[in-house]
Design an enzyme around this catalytic site. Structure first.
Site, PDB file in Angstrom:
ATOM      1  CG  ASN A  64      -1.879   1.157   1.256  1.00 42.35           C
ATOM      2  OD1 ASN A  64      -1.662   2.139   0.570  1.00 42.35           O
ATOM      3  ND2 ASN A  64      -2.922   1.049   2.049  1.00 42.35           N
TER       4      ASN A  64
ATOM      5  CB  CYS B 119      -3.083   5.046   2.579  1.00 41.66           C
ATOM      6  SG  CYS B 119      -4.261   5.688   3.755  1.00 41.66           S
TER       7      CYS B 119
ATOM      8  CB  CYS C  98     -36.800  15.924 -32.200  1.00 40.75           C
ATOM      9  SG  CYS C  98     -36.655  17.480 -31.298  1.00 40.75           S
TER      10      CYS C  98
ATOM     11  CB  CYS D  91     -25.502  24.311 -30.480  1.00 44.06           C
ATOM     12  SG  CYS D  91     -24.578  24.719 -31.978  1.00 44.06           S
TER      13      CYS D  91
END
Lengths: 453, 439
Positions: free
Chosen positions: B132, B135, B342, B352
């Site tokens: 480990n 951590c 749609c 957009c």
């Protein structure tokens, strides 16, 4: 009445008149708000007659900005709690929700609006609107229903001194007196009245214009008048037996129910409701919930032509209301009180000017339905005698006040009108729209150099 | 017949799903229960130095009403005595010989201490060791965990100590809290590690309580950084995994970790080179039972693709990883809206209009708005298709025929050959030649 339906235990009444749609919890409201797509230029907003910016108020619920959410709603509509509870959302905002096109459940806009507004009330109605400086002009509003309240609230914020005249002792008009208790209780309407009063709008209850104060006097006192008087009595059926005890108009009946003293409202064991509009459904289901054993709706056309909304029809069927379609009342039977109603079978013919098929009686098809009570729900007449007493007002063929649709001005330039008295009976939300926009019509008119007195 | 069994750094398991070294793998009770549910392996919650936890230790990040989109913690390594852990590891392995039992270790940076714990761990009969080095809180301040993983030299040194005595595979678990993940991975490789696992949790503050101004999670009145995990970290984990997987100087088996919640996530890690995957947050949210869908979903997917073993797809997407300079500038796509699908939410329009290239028109038609792409102005950025809530409504369509192709690197090369400089004018000339107008 010959046979009065036995009274029910108190808890039974409360159960019968409990809310059809319970409120959303905080968690469920946020979950539902998050489901909203936040459409741009949203179809729900366009479908709302007051054009509430629905996706914006819902977005604000999702972020925990509940005060802002209530403000967004109020910016378009001054009676949003009533609208949230009484609007036919299925055919308005929720019917336009884009989720209908994806096969998903539409957003519960009505319940979310209720959530935002009830939260606002529970917080003690903190100030979210500020009045413009007082402009020294005054407007008299006749009627404290949705149109009058909306007009009064808007004008007051614009700086006008507003007095609303209400003939009833308790204000709110149909919002207070005309909505089935399982949809909305009187106290909700009264909270909305309080909100409007908080803008310094004075409401003179128990004051009937024409009786207590003359119209001319009112025109003298105020720079402009707004008529939000709604409609009047049910028209007569014009059949024999109509005067018998046990015959009652739907509005009068519903108003009694709205007193919420359930035990004091007598209903017959067997009840016939004439007509199949949304008010008929309200009257029929209320009679049933008050303990009537059997309730019939009698309508001369078929379920296709029935004016009631589908969800109202469904509710009535769920309540066990029996529908007699293609049936027309011929005579109310009884010597001292209603004992039955004699009806004729009808058949459908060609469409009328409104596109609804006409019905005509089938000779010799008479039959009697034994009933103890007859509720007339065939619409309401306009308050023609009052309206025709007002100078220079023009009424159309139906008795509705004629207004310029742009500013709600009547043919008497100092008088404006909105709500049921101009449209012959539509939704609360239409009246709310009319009242608000009439206020701007009045403001524009009184801002003219020679406007007003 | 699909075979889910894997071999990761010499550690075998019947399926690729291991519990990550974390609260769900804290005890014999939990690990055995996980195995009963079908988990292929476990990395036992890190054992080592004596620690004591605070009580409140987790913070959840909710998003749009969804609980635990991310989770952070300030929990330390196992706070149970080491003897208890070692005994339970031995018992668990004895009960479940076919499952992978890997033990995560963390002790102070002393050679003898590491030697001792490695030996004691091997004595349990476990299948492997995970170091480990990741951590990020509590232990790092004591010179362990991320404090090691962030310094390649320490990483190499301790791995060497472990390898000096280990007779079983050693996996080095990396911290993502570094600027170049390849450096500690190379250090591990140089020290003889048998495999790499990544990512450990990311340094994070999960949020602030707007009423009290306290941090989340709040301990008394204080808070601090904690380790961030859960679905929100998956994209970061995938990137770091790929960086290690494509590094020829590392070239080690990898156990993938980071926001894996289901079989789909797991497959993505495998496609980027992981041979086993480790799961924590999803189990913390829903329990061990999620393994049922993970196994079944993966089998069903493999059957539908005619894939019989995970070896066939391991690292399959790695060759697709490249750099911007190698992307084709002339591979042109534009958005097309299927008007039949749609629902008129107009989200594509506003995205957009406000955030992309203003090439969707909103035209009122029959009481609603019709959204239409002005194709000549569409740059094919795909934002509209990303915000569209309807599946298949907006598709990105390729409009070039593939005959012309030019990458940025090639373009620069061309400029160089023809003596041109990289100027806006020269770039515009190239764009114009290919019908690309940018204004």
């Amino acid at each position: 009445m010959k046979n009065i339906a036995p009274k029910l235990p108190v808890e039974e009444y409360e159960k019968n008149f409990a809310e059809l749609h319970p409120p959303l919890t905080s968690n469920s409201a946020i979950t539902e708000a998050n489901r909203c797509l936040y459409c741009y230029d949203s179809p729900c907003m366009k479908a709302c007659p007051t054009h509430i910016d629905i996706s914006t108020f819902i977005k604000k619920i999702s972020t925990g900005n509940l005060l802002g959410s209530a403000k967004t709603i109020y910016e378009s509509n001054w009676v949003p709690l009533t609208c949230a509870k009484a609007c036919p959302v299925e055919v308005l905002c929720e019917g336009a929700c884009v989720y209908n096109l994806t096969g998903e459940k539409p957003i519960e806009i009505g319940r979310l609006q209720r959530f935002a507004i009830e939260n606002y009330f529970s917080k003690g109605m903190p100030v979210i609107f500020h009045k413009s400086p007082v402009n020294g002009k005054s407007v008299g509003v006749i009627g404290s229903g949705p149109a009058g309240l909306a007009c009064g609230a808007e004008l007051s914020l614009l700086g006008y001194k507003v007095t609303i005249y209400e003939s009833n002792k308790i204000p709110g008009g149909l919002n207070t007196w005309g909505i089935a208790p399982y949809k909305m209780r009187r106290e909700d309407s009264l909270k909305e009245v309080e909100m409007v009063k908080s803008f310094c709008v004075e409401i003179k209850t128990g004051t009937m214009i024409g009786r207590d104060i003359k119209v001319a006097e009112l025109l003298n006192q105020h720079d402009a008048i707004f008529l939000g008087v709604g409609l009047g009595e049910s028209p007569p059926l014009s059949i024999p037996g109509e005067k018998l005890p046990g015959v009652i108009g739907a509005l009068e009946f519903i108003e009694k129910v709205k007193s919420e003293n359930w035990e004091d409202v007598h209903v017959g064991k067997r009840v016939a409701v004439i007509g199949a509009g949304n008010t008929s459904i309200d009257a029929a289901t209320e009679a049933k919930r008050l303990g009537a054993e059997q309730v019939f709706i009698i309508y001369r056309r078929s379920d296709v032509e029935m004016p009631a909304y589908k969800f109202e029809y469904d509710l009535a069927k769920k309540d066990g209301i029996v529908f007699h379609f293609l049936t027309s009342p011929k005579r109310i039977v009884g010597k001292y009180f209603v004992e039955g109603i004699e009806c004729l079978k009808m058949k459908l013919g060609a469409a009328d000017n409104y596109g609804r098929r006409r019905s005509s009686p089938i000779p010799g098809s008479e039959f009697i339905i034994p009933v103890d009570m007859v509720i007339k729900a065939i619409g309401q007449e306009t308050k023609s005698s009052f309206l025709s007493s007002i100078p220079n007002l023009t009424l159309d063929n139906e008795g509705c006040v004629v207004v310029n649709p742009k500013n709600f001005q009547t043919t008497n330039p100092r008088i404006f009108a909105g709500g049921d008295c101009i449209n012959g009976g539509k939704e609360v939300v239409n009246a709310a729209y009319d009242g608000k926009n009439a206020a701007h019509g009045i403001d524009k008119f009184l801002s003219l150099p020679y406007g007003g007195k | 017949m699909v075979d889910l069994s894997i071999n990761c750094a010499g550690i075998k398991s019947p399926n690729p799903f291991w519990l990550a070294s974390a609260p769900p793998s804290n005890s014999a009770y939990q690990n055995c229960k996980a195995f009963e549910h079908g988990w292929g392996g476990t990395v036992w919650k890190t054992i080592g130095e004596p620690v004591m936890n605070v009580f409140n230790r987790y913070g959840g990040l909710d998003y749009n009403g969804q609980k635990i989109f991310g989770l952070n913690n300030i929990e330390l390594i196992s706070d149970r005595p080491i003897e208890v852990n070692l005994r339970e590891i031995a018992e668990t392995k004895k009960l479940w010989p076919d499952r992978a039992v890997v033990v995560s270790l963390m002790v102070e940076s002393k050679r003898e201490t590491w030697h001792e714990i490695v030996k004691r761990t091997i004595d349990t009969g476990c299948d492997g060791i995970e170091l480990n080095y990741g951590c990020p809180h509590g232990m790092s301040e004591r010179g362990m965990g991320a404090a090691v993983g962030q310094v390649p030299e320490y990483c190499k040194m301790i791995t060497e100590w472990v390898k000096e005595v280990s007779t079983i595979p050693v996996i080095v678990k990396l911290t993502p809290n570094v600027s170049n993940i390849q450096l500690p991975a190379r250090a591990a490789k140089a020290a003889g590690a048998d495999g790499i696992s990544l990512i450990n949790t990311i340094n994070s503050i999960i949020g602030i309580n707007l009423d009290t101004f306290e941090l989340k999670p709040n301990v008394g009145s204080l808070g601090g950084h904690g380790g961030y995990a859960g679905p929100a970290v998956k994209p970061i984990a995938l990137h770091l995994l790929s960086q290690v997987a494509i590094d020829p100087e590392v070239n080690l088996p990898i156990s993938g970790i980071g926001g894996i919640s289901n079989w789909r996530d797991a497959l993505e890690f495998i496609l980027l080179g992981a041979s086993s995957v480790q799961v924590c947050t999803a189990v913390m949210h829903y329990g061990f039972r999620i393994i049922n869908d993970m196994i079944e979903g993966m089998i069903n997917w493999m059957e539908s693709k005619n894939i019989s073993s995970l070896d066939q797809i391991m690292g399959k997407s790695l060759p697709r990883i490249s750099d911007f300079g190698n992307f084709d500038l002339l591979n042109r796509t534009i958005a097309r809206i299927d008007q039949k699908k749609c629902i008129h939410c107009n989200l594509c329009y506003i995205a957009c209009e406000d955030a992309a290239h203003q090439c969707i028109d909103l035209t009122p038609v029959n009481g609603h708005n019709q959204t239409e792409v002005r194709e000549k102005d569409c740059v094919g950025c795909a934002l509209c298709s990303l915000v569209c809530p309807v599946e298949g409504c907006i598709s990105m369509v390729r409009i070039d025929d593939g005959s012309a192709s030019k990458t940025w690197n090639q373009l620069l090369e061309d400029f160089k050959k023809s003596g041109k400089k990289l100027t806006w004018e020269n770039l515009a000339e190239f764009q114009h030649k290919h019908g690309i107008e940018i204004d």
